[in-house]
Design a protein around this motif. Structure first.
Motif, mmCIF file in Angstrom:
data_model
loop_
_atom_site.group_PDB
_atom_site.id
_atom_site.type_symbol
_atom_site.label_atom_id
_atom_site.label_comp_id
_atom_site.label_asym_id
_atom_site.label_seq_id
_atom_site.Cartn_x
_atom_site.Cartn_y
_atom_site.Cartn_z
ATOM 1 N N GLY A 34 0.807 -1.222 0.000
ATOM 2 C CA GLY A 34 0.000 0.000 0.000
ATOM 3 C C GLY A 34 0.839 1.270 0.000
ATOM 4 N N PRO A 35 1.786 1.408 0.936
ATOM 5 C CA PRO A 35 2.638 2.602 0.917
ATOM 6 C C PRO A 35 3.461 2.748 -0.359
ATOM 7 N N TYR A 36 3.880 1.636 -0.944
ATOM 8 C CA TYR A 36 4.649 1.711 -2.185
ATOM 9 C C TYR A 36 3.806 2.349 -3.292
ATOM 10 N N PHE A 37 2.599 1.850 -3.495
ATOM 11 C CA PHE A 37 1.739 2.395 -4.544
ATOM 12 C C PHE A 37 1.272 3.808 -4.204
ATOM 13 N N MET B 153 1.438 9.903 -5.238
ATOM 14 C CA MET B 153 1.352 11.198 -4.559
ATOM 15 C C MET B 153 1.760 12.373 -5.443
ATOM 16 N N LYS B 154 2.281 12.120 -6.633
ATOM 17 C CA LYS B 154 2.660 13.211 -7.532
ATOM 18 C C LYS B 154 1.441 13.843 -8.203
ATOM 19 N N TRP C 103 -4.726 15.587 -5.130
ATOM 20 C CA TRP C 103 -5.274 14.780 -4.041
ATOM 21 C C TRP C 103 -6.389 13.843 -4.507
ATOM 22 N N ILE C 104 -7.386 14.363 -5.192
ATOM 23 C CA ILE C 104 -8.545 13.545 -5.568
ATOM 24 C C ILE C 104 -8.154 12.485 -6.597
ATOM 25 N N ILE C 105 -7.249 12.818 -7.499
ATOM 26 C CA ILE C 105 -6.781 11.841 -8.483
ATOM 27 C C ILE C 105 -5.990 10.735 -7.780
ATOM 28 N N THR C 106 -5.167 11.124 -6.798
ATOM 29 C CA THR C 106 -4.417 10.136 -6.021
ATOM 30 C C THR C 106 -5.360 9.160 -5.342
#
Length: 112
Positions: free
Chosen positions: A66-69, A74-75, A78-81
């Motif tokens: 999860g943190p990897y993806f 994160m680039k 916010w909403i797209i992420t």
């Protein structure tokens, strides 16, 4: 070869790893950067001794997908992420189910 109970324990451990990865991904989706900071606090950079290396192995093995993806996404805004990560979690969940069934089939063929 091995008893049915031992095979069941191995299957439960595999399921726990997959569920842990997915559950941490769900909390990342809900809490975002708070959970990323929590995950980063648990990782030693750089790992200098065996304790730090084993802690990193545990954290990445149990919660690392999860943190990897999420860090990769994160680039984007916010909403797209969040949207892309939700799609990633859906794919990760489906992949986990398929892998679980494949691995349990292999374990039952080899050890059963």
């Amino acid at each position: 070869m091995l008893s049915d109970q031992m095979i069941e324990y191995i299957e439960i451990v595999i399921a726990m790893v997959f569920v842990g990865q997915f559950a941490f991904g769900i909390t990342l989706l809900a809490l975002g950067k708070v959970m990323m900071e929590y995950y980063e606090w648990g990782i030693f950079r750089p790992a200098n001794n065996w304790f730090q290396k084993s802690t990193n192995f545990f954290m990445k093995g149990c919660f690392g997908a999860g943190p990897y993806f999420y860090a990769r996404l994160m680039k984007y805004p916010w909403i797209i992420t969040k949207l892309l990560f939700a799609i990633t979690l859906l794919l990760m969940g489906l992949t986990s189910i398929v892998l679980y069934h494949i691995l349990t089939w292999i374990i039952n063929v080899v050890l059963g």
